[in-house]
Design an enzyme around this catalytic site. Structure first.
Site, PDB file in Angstrom:
ATOM      1  N   ASP A  53       0.856  -1.196   0.000  1.00 14.35           N
ATOM      2  CA  ASP A  53       0.000   0.000   0.000  1.00 14.35           C
ATOM      3  C   ASP A  53       0.890   1.244   0.000  1.00 14.35           C
ATOM      4  O   ASP A  53       1.668   1.453   0.929  1.00 14.35           O
ATOM      5  CB  ASP A  53      -0.876   0.003   1.256  1.00 14.35           C
ATOM      6  CG  ASP A  53      -1.829   1.190   1.277  1.00 14.35           C
ATOM      7  OD1 ASP A  53      -2.935   1.055   0.725  1.00 14.35           O
ATOM      8  OD2 ASP A  53      -1.453   2.249   1.821  1.00 14.35           O
ATOM      9  N   TYR A  58       3.169   9.746  -0.039  1.00 17.44           N
ATOM     10  CA  TYR A  58       4.150   9.179   0.901  1.00 17.44           C
ATOM     11  C   TYR A  58       5.610   9.385   0.480  1.00 17.44           C
ATOM     12  O   TYR A  58       6.505   9.245   1.306  1.00 17.44           O
ATOM     13  CB  TYR A  58       3.922   7.675   1.103  1.00 17.44           C
ATOM     14  CG  TYR A  58       2.578   7.300   1.668  1.00 17.44           C
ATOM     15  CD1 TYR A  58       1.783   8.233   2.333  1.00 17.44           C
ATOM     16  CD2 TYR A  58       2.089   6.006   1.537  1.00 17.44           C
ATOM     17  CE1 TYR A  58       0.543   7.872   2.835  1.00 17.44           C
ATOM     18  CE2 TYR A  58       0.848   5.647   2.040  1.00 17.44           C
ATOM     19  CZ  TYR A  58       0.076   6.591   2.678  1.00 17.44           C
ATOM     20  OH  TYR A  58      -1.150   6.231   3.171  1.00 17.44           O
ATOM     21  N   LYS A  87      -2.495   6.088  -4.371  1.00 13.39           N
ATOM     22  CA  LYS A  87      -3.598   7.025  -4.067  1.00 13.39           C
ATOM     23  C   LYS A  87      -3.353   8.395  -4.684  1.00 13.39           C
ATOM     24  O   LYS A  87      -2.196   8.785  -4.895  1.00 13.39           O
ATOM     25  CB  LYS A  87      -3.735   7.192  -2.538  1.00 13.39           C
ATOM     26  CG  LYS A  87      -3.708   5.879  -1.772  1.00 13.39           C
ATOM     27  CD  LYS A  87      -3.990   6.031  -0.300  1.00 13.39           C
ATOM     28  CE  LYS A  87      -3.748   4.714   0.427  1.00 13.39           C
ATOM     29  NZ  LYS A  87      -2.416   4.544   0.976  1.00 13.39           N
ATOM     30  N   HIS A 118      -7.315   9.653  -1.826  1.00 18.85           N
ATOM     31  CA  HIS A 118      -6.688   9.614  -0.504  1.00 18.85           C
ATOM     32  C   HIS A 118      -7.551  10.278   0.581  1.00 18.85           C
ATOM     33  O   HIS A 118      -7.647   9.780   1.699  1.00 18.85           O
ATOM     34  CB  HIS A 118      -5.306  10.280  -0.585  1.00 18.85           C
ATOM     35  CG  HIS A 118      -4.329   9.766   0.424  1.00 18.85           C
ATOM     36  ND1 HIS A 118      -2.987   9.633   0.167  1.00 18.85           N
ATOM     37  CD2 HIS A 118      -4.503   9.343   1.693  1.00 18.85           C
ATOM     38  CE1 HIS A 118      -2.386   9.158   1.249  1.00 18.85           C
ATOM     39  NE2 HIS A 118      -3.277   8.978   2.184  1.00 18.85           N
TER      40      HIS A 118
HETATM   41  P1  NDP Z   1       0.617   1.257  11.850  1.00 15.84           P
HETATM   42  O1  NDP Z   1      -0.594   1.297  12.709  1.00 15.84           O
HETATM   43  O2  NDP Z   1       0.785   0.166  10.882  1.00 15.84           O
HETATM   44  O3  NDP Z   1       1.881   1.307  12.848  1.00 15.84           O
HETATM   45  C1  NDP Z   1       3.189   1.379  12.354  1.00 15.84           C
HETATM   46  C2  NDP Z   1       4.183   1.600  13.479  1.00 15.84           C
HETATM   47  O4  NDP Z   1       4.133   0.528  14.413  1.00 15.84           O
HETATM   48  C3  NDP Z   1       5.617   1.655  12.956  1.00 15.84           C
HETATM   49  O5  NDP Z   1       6.228   2.777  13.545  1.00 15.84           O
HETATM   50  C4  NDP Z   1       6.240   0.362  13.466  1.00 15.84           C
HETATM   51  O6  NDP Z   1       7.606   0.541  13.761  1.00 15.84           O
HETATM   52  C5  NDP Z   1       5.467   0.141  14.728  1.00 15.84           C
HETATM   53  N1  NDP Z   1       5.445  -1.269  15.163  1.00 15.84           N
HETATM   54  C6  NDP Z   1       5.004  -2.342  14.493  1.00 15.84           C
HETATM   55  N2  NDP Z   1       5.106  -3.442  15.264  1.00 15.84           N
HETATM   56  C7  NDP Z   1       5.637  -3.048  16.440  1.00 15.84           C
HETATM   57  C8  NDP Z   1       5.986  -3.721  17.636  1.00 15.84           C
HETATM   58  N3  NDP Z   1       5.803  -5.030  17.777  1.00 15.84           N
HETATM   59  N4  NDP Z   1       6.502  -2.999  18.656  1.00 15.84           N
HETATM   60  C9  NDP Z   1       6.695  -1.664  18.529  1.00 15.84           C
HETATM   61  N5  NDP Z   1       6.395  -0.979  17.418  1.00 15.84           N
HETATM   62  C10 NDP Z   1       5.857  -1.660  16.390  1.00 15.84           C
HETATM   63  O7  NDP Z   1       0.784   2.695  11.155  1.00 15.84           O
HETATM   64  P2  NDP Z   1       0.377   3.513   9.892  1.00 15.84           P
HETATM   65  O8  NDP Z   1      -0.293   4.746  10.384  1.00 15.84           O
HETATM   66  O9  NDP Z   1       1.534   3.664   9.029  1.00 15.84           O
HETATM   67  O10 NDP Z   1      -0.751   2.671   9.101  1.00 15.84           O
HETATM   68  C11 NDP Z   1      -0.435   1.605   8.226  1.00 15.84           C
HETATM   69  C12 NDP Z   1      -0.547   1.992   6.764  1.00 15.84           C
HETATM   70  O11 NDP Z   1      -1.858   2.436   6.432  1.00 15.84           O
HETATM   71  C13 NDP Z   1       0.324   3.173   6.340  1.00 15.84           C
HETATM   72  O12 NDP Z   1       1.694   2.860   6.292  1.00 15.84           O
HETATM   73  C14 NDP Z   1      -0.311   3.534   5.020  1.00 15.84           C
HETATM   74  O13 NDP Z   1       0.095   2.627   4.010  1.00 15.84           O
HETATM   75  C15 NDP Z   1      -1.796   3.384   5.362  1.00 15.84           C
HETATM   76  N6  NDP Z   1      -2.415   4.658   5.817  1.00 15.84           N
HETATM   77  C16 NDP Z   1      -3.404   5.224   5.027  1.00 15.84           C
HETATM   78  C17 NDP Z   1      -4.014   6.398   5.385  1.00 15.84           C
HETATM   79  C18 NDP Z   1      -5.086   6.981   4.504  1.00 15.84           C
HETATM   80  O14 NDP Z   1      -5.490   8.145   4.719  1.00 15.84           O
HETATM   81  N7  NDP Z   1      -5.578   6.254   3.524  1.00 15.84           N
HETATM   82  C19 NDP Z   1      -3.664   7.126   6.629  1.00 15.84           C
HETATM   83  C20 NDP Z   1      -2.660   6.427   7.431  1.00 15.84           C
HETATM   84  C21 NDP Z   1      -2.081   5.247   7.026  1.00 15.84           C
HETATM   85  P3  NDP Z   1       8.767  -0.355  13.077  1.00 15.84           P
HETATM   86  O15 NDP Z   1       8.980   0.200  11.729  1.00 15.84           O
HETATM   87  O16 NDP Z   1       9.914  -0.141  14.010  1.00 15.84           O
HETATM   88  O17 NDP Z   1       8.287  -1.786  13.080  1.00 15.84           O
END
Ligand code: NDP
Length: 329
Positions: A53, A58, A87, A118
């Site tokens: 995605d 981004y 998007k 988006h």
């Molecule tokens: P997530 O809810 O997926 O959380 C991501 C964060 O969690 C990262 O910083 C990651 O760090 C951390 N993480 C994962 N596993 C662990 C763990 N076990 N312990 C500690 N930290 C952890 O975040 P997003 O807001 O990015 O949402 C996911 C995706 O959704 C986005 O990347 C995007 O593609 C999409 N999105 C779409 C939107 C829209 O408007 N359409 C808006 C927001 C997001 P690490 O890298 O260190 O693992």
């Protein structure tokens, strides 16, 4: 106890008959870590992920394009085995074709599997005089978000639909929206010039923000939900909730996998983001949760709705409610 299954092997059917993987990699990575996306995508695809995605906004499309080219050359996967989503950002609300062409060029692809709007918003096109790039989140002199008042968010969807329905142009295999509330979807359905029901509505969905009514509405209309910020975004606060930790022990799943299990069991696509190779590789299992377990998790957000994505420009959108990180400050 139900069996541990591979989340990377589950597909959901879209309303146009095409299949969409239930589990994929999110790539809204921090600006300073964008180049790490390439390795994350390669690790994910090698671990069995089939969906990525991304979004024009981004800044990760180019690095994803490089990762995909290397994966194709190494023979790890073929283009047709992958599902790539991008998007259109609101500053190109009436320039969808241009936005898509730029995305395809950066991704080094001939088509995307899913093109999403988006946000249901229109921003003015203002160029940054230093970089020559369009400003993503235009603000006035007081720092308040500005909108294109002549704009209509349905125009973006109409332009996407035109591309999708053009028989000579297979650059987009399915179309959908993000951040649409029930009101906004009703407006789209009521527009007599729109013929195509969105295949997907991608919104924030996690135990603190289950948006039960919106999910019910979309599922009753054949719109597949995708849950963004499943872990509560940066810092993954959702994984610290006591119920998620309890279920992790009880179900012999990691806390990340409990969240995937919760959403996939509800028929919702999930797109967690990570740049940590070990996490990407190891958090790929899920179990089918019982109705009781789903209800317990839903109750967290039904009782005290908390929205982790708190964009100031989204404040005027209907249905964009709930406590936010800003409220907590
Ligand atoms: P997530 O809810 O997926 O959380 C991501 C964060 O969690 C990262 O910083 C990651 O760090 C951390 N993480 C994962 N596993 C662990 C763990 N076990 N312990 C500690 N930290 C952890 O975040 P997003 O807001 O990015 O949402 C996911 C995706 O959704 C986005 O990347 C995007 O593609 C999409 N999105 C779409 C939107 C829209 O408007 N359409 C808006 C927001 C997001 P690490 O890298 O260190 O693992």
């Amino acid at each position: 106890m139900s069996e541990k299954l591979l989340a990377t092997k589950v597909d959901f059917k879209l309303n146009n008959g095409k299949l969409m993987p239930a589990f994929g990699l999110g790539t809204a990575n921090p600006k300073e870590r964008i180049l790490e996306t390439k390795e994350a995508v390669k690790t994910a695809v090698k671990a069995g992920y089939r969906m990525i995605d991304t979004a024009a906004f981004y800044g990760t499309e180019e690095t994803i394009g490089e990762a995909l080219q290397e994966l194709f050359k190494e023979g790890v996967v073929k283009r047709e085995e992958l599902f790539i989503t991008t998007k259109v950002w609101p500053n190109r609300w009436d320039e969808v074709e241009e936005s898509l062409e730029l995305s395809l060029k950066k991704l080094q692809l001939d088509y995307v599997d899913l093109l999403l709007q988006h946000w249901p918003l229109c921003f003015p096109r203002i160029t940054n005089p230093k970089t020559g790039d369009l400003i993503g989140k235009p603000k006035d002199e007081k720092g308040k978000p500005v909108y294109e008042h002549e704009g209509n968010y349905l125009e973006t969807y109409k332009q996407m639909e035109r591309i999708y329905l053009n028989e000579h142009d297979h650059k987009v295999r399915s179309i959908g929206v993000c951040n649409y509330s029930i009101d906004y979807l009703e407006n789209l359905f009521d527009d007599p010039t729109i013929r195509t029901v969105p295949s997907v509505n991608q919104v924030e969905l996690n135990p603190q923000n289950p948006q039960v009514e919106l999910v019910k509405f979309c599922q009753s209309r054949g719109i597949l939900m995708t849950g963004y910020s499943p872990l509560g975004s940066s810092g993954a606060p959702i994984l610290k909730l006591s119920l998620i930790k309890e279920l992790s022990e009880k179900l012999d799943l990691t806390t990340n996998e409990v969240v995937h299990s919760y959403l996939i069991s509800k028929g919702i696509v999930v797109i967690p983001r990570s740049l940590n190779g070990e996490r990407i590789k190891s958090n790929i299992y899920y179990k089918k949760l019982s109705k009781e377990q789903i209800d317990l998790i839903d109750n967290i957000g039904k009782t005290d709705p908390y929205r982790h994505i708190d964009e100031d420009f989204a404040a005027p959108l209907p249905g964009f409610t709930g406590r936010t990180p800003t409220d907590a400050e």
